[in-house]
Enzyme design. Structure first.
Site, PDB file in Angstrom:
ATOM      1  N   SER A   1      36.203  40.305  31.602  1.00 34.95           N
ATOM      2  CA  SER A   1      37.330  40.216  32.535  1.00 34.95           C
ATOM      3  C   SER A   1      38.342  39.216  32.017  1.00 34.95           C
ATOM      4  CB  SER A   1      36.833  39.782  33.912  1.00 34.95           C
ATOM      5  OG  SER A   1      37.952  39.459  34.716  1.00 34.95           O
TER       6      SER A   1
ATOM      7  N   HIS B   1      38.361  44.485  31.150  1.00 33.90           N
ATOM      8  CA  HIS B   1      38.465  44.581  32.610  1.00 33.90           C
ATOM      9  C   HIS B   1      39.675  43.766  33.071  1.00 33.90           C
ATOM     10  CE1 HIS B   1      36.635  45.116  36.644  1.00 33.90           C
ATOM     11  NE2 HIS B   1      37.047  43.884  36.902  1.00 33.90           N
TER      12      HIS B   1
ATOM     13  N   ASP C   1      41.860  42.604  36.311  1.00 31.48           N
ATOM     14  CA  ASP C   1      41.824  42.436  37.767  1.00 31.48           C
ATOM     15  C   ASP C   1      43.234  42.322  38.328  1.00 31.48           C
ATOM     16  OD1 ASP C   1      38.940  42.252  38.401  1.00 31.48           O
ATOM     17  OD2 ASP C   1      39.024  40.534  37.036  1.00 31.48           O
TER      18      ASP C   1
ATOM     19  N   MET D   1      45.433  41.789  41.483  1.00 36.15           N
ATOM     20  CA  MET D   1      45.295  41.225  42.838  1.00 36.15           C
ATOM     21  C   MET D   1      46.676  40.999  43.433  1.00 36.15           C
ATOM     22  SD  MET D   1      42.317  38.408  42.261  1.00 36.15           S
ATOM     23  CE  MET D   1      40.893  38.697  41.212  1.00 36.15           C
TER      24      MET D   1
ATOM     25  N   HIS E   1      40.844  47.144  37.580  1.00 29.16           N
ATOM     26  CA  HIS E   1      40.204  46.947  38.893  1.00 29.16           C
ATOM     27  C   HIS E   1      41.285  46.533  39.878  1.00 29.16           C
ATOM     28  CE1 HIS E   1      37.126  44.308  41.366  1.00 29.16           C
ATOM     29  NE2 HIS E   1      37.600  45.319  42.066  1.00 29.16           N
TER      30      HIS E   1
ATOM     31  N   MET F   1      42.569  45.305  43.202  1.00 30.22           N
ATOM     32  CA  MET F   1      42.242  44.638  44.471  1.00 30.22           C
ATOM     33  C   MET F   1      43.556  44.482  45.223  1.00 30.22           C
ATOM     34  SD  MET F   1      39.478  42.027  42.886  1.00 30.22           S
ATOM     35  CE  MET F   1      40.131  42.388  41.266  1.00 30.22           C
TER      36      MET F   1
ATOM     37  N   MET G   1      30.504  45.368  43.922  1.00 31.92           N
ATOM     38  CA  MET G   1      30.925  43.962  43.774  1.00 31.92           C
ATOM     39  C   MET G   1      29.727  43.063  44.085  1.00 31.92           C
ATOM     40  SD  MET G   1      34.037  43.772  42.726  1.00 31.92           S
ATOM     41  CE  MET G   1      34.157  41.980  42.870  1.00 31.92           C
TER      42      MET G   1
ATOM     43  N   ASP H   1      30.202  43.621  39.089  1.00 32.22           N
ATOM     44  CA  ASP H   1      31.297  42.685  38.807  1.00 32.22           C
ATOM     45  C   ASP H   1      31.145  41.464  39.706  1.00 32.22           C
ATOM     46  OD1 ASP H   1      33.705  41.423  38.269  1.00 32.22           O
ATOM     47  OD2 ASP H   1      34.972  43.014  39.131  1.00 32.22           O
TER      48      ASP H   1
HETATM   49  C1  DX5 Z   1      36.561  38.961  40.969  1.00 34.51           C
HETATM   50  C2  DX5 Z   1      36.893  39.868  39.831  1.00 34.51           C
HETATM   51  C3  DX5 Z   1      36.007  39.737  38.664  1.00 34.51           C
HETATM   52  C4  DX5 Z   1      35.979  38.359  38.024  1.00 34.51           C
HETATM   53  C5  DX5 Z   1      34.574  38.127  37.605  1.00 34.51           C
HETATM   54  O1  DX5 Z   1      37.234  39.375  42.110  1.00 34.51           O
HETATM   55  O2  DX5 Z   1      36.856  41.217  40.243  1.00 34.51           O
HETATM   56  O3  DX5 Z   1      36.296  40.731  37.692  1.00 34.51           O
HETATM   57  O4  DX5 Z   1      36.809  38.230  36.902  1.00 34.51           O
HETATM   58  O5  DX5 Z   1      34.454  36.826  37.150  1.00 34.51           O
HETATM   59  P1  DX5 Z   1      33.035  36.185  36.819  1.00 34.51           P
HETATM   60  O6  DX5 Z   1      32.377  37.036  35.785  1.00 34.51           O
HETATM   61  O7  DX5 Z   1      33.382  34.821  36.345  1.00 34.51           O
HETATM   62  O8  DX5 Z   1      32.251  36.167  38.116  1.00 34.51           O
HETATM   63 ZN    ZN Z   2      36.974  42.748  38.680  1.00 34.29          ZN
END
Ligand code: DX5
Ligand code: ZN
Length: 224
Positions: free
Chosen positions: A8, A31, A33, A35, A64, A66, A135, A171
């Site tokens: 990520s 990956h 994210d 947000m 991903h 969110m 998750m 994840d």
């Molecule tokens: C959290 C993200 C993850 C995050 C995971 O909302 O979706 O992808 O980057 O981070 P780690 O591996 O540090 O838990």
């Molecule tokens: Zn993620």
């Protein structure tokens, strides 16, 4: 068994994203994210950033989302040409229609479930998806602790997928001390942020990826 490691970018150095992408070239996908400071209390990338990452990355992008109102905004990410787009069940009014749109544009379609969301109503929708993301932390931030309570949910998806070509992704909190548990429960696609970009003992990302991959492979699913 197949093991996929998806670092990520959330935990990487945002001032040097291109070189941070190059540091994880031995991974299976990157990956990303997205947000929106609404669906989750954090803000990261928008479509322009994702589009540029897709252009400079040698490995496929696993996006991903969110974000709220994903039925409206999700297809735009697929149109960037990314490999995979995963959206949250909690953010979509029409998950099957959205999955079909994403696939129609040419992306793999993924469905993500927050820790508090029961997977049961979604099991019959699995053929509409290429990936199911369980998750294992509350979405929003990297560096959180793996929620062991999610192991039964991983097992339930693994049992339900049968012969479907559905990737089972986890994840959140995936690291050297947790990846074996997730793998034994049935996960095959592992997102790792801090465990790759802030690996213990100063391991570089390539070493961290190799160590995670080996641990998952040594602990295959223990049930059907
Ligand atoms: C959290 C993200 C993850 C995050 C995971 O909302 O979706 O992808 O980057 O981070 P780690 O591996 O540090 O838990
Ligand atoms: Zn993620």
């Amino acid at each position: 068994m197949t093991v996929r490691i998806h670092p990520s970018i959330l935990t990487a150095d945002f001032a040097n994203l291109q070189s941070e992408v190059e540091r994880v070239a031995t991974a299976d996908a990157l990956h990303v994210d997205v947000m929106d400071n609404h669906f989750v209390p954090n803000l990261t990338f928008g479509p322009r950033m994702v589009g540029r990452l897709n252009e400079v990355s040698a490995i496929p992008l696993d996006v991903h989302l969110m974000i709220s109102d994903v039925d409206r905004w999700g297809p735009g990410y697929a149109e960037l040409g990314v490999f995979s787009v995963t959206f949250h069940a909690e953010a979509s009014d029409h998950p099957v229609a959205l999955a079909r749109r994403l696939r129609g544009i040419g992306a793999r379609a993924g469905l993500a479930l927050k820790p508090g969301t029961d997977v049961t109503p979604y099991l019959e929708l699995l053929p509409e998806f290429d990936q199911l993301l369980v998750m294992t932390v509350e979405p929003g931030f990297g560096g959180q602790t793996f929620l062991h309570d999610m192991l039964p949910k991983i097992r339930a998806v693994h049992a339900a997928r049968g012969d479907l070509d559905l990737w089972l992704q986890v994840d959140g909190g995936i690291a050297l001390d947790t990846i074996a548990l997730a793998s034994e429960a049935g996960a095959d696609t592992f997102v790792a942020g801090s465990a790759v970009y802030q690996a213990p003992d100063g391991a570089d990302p390539a070493e961290a990826i190799a160590a995670l991959r080996a641990l998952a492979a040594e602990h295959p699913h223990t049930h059907a």
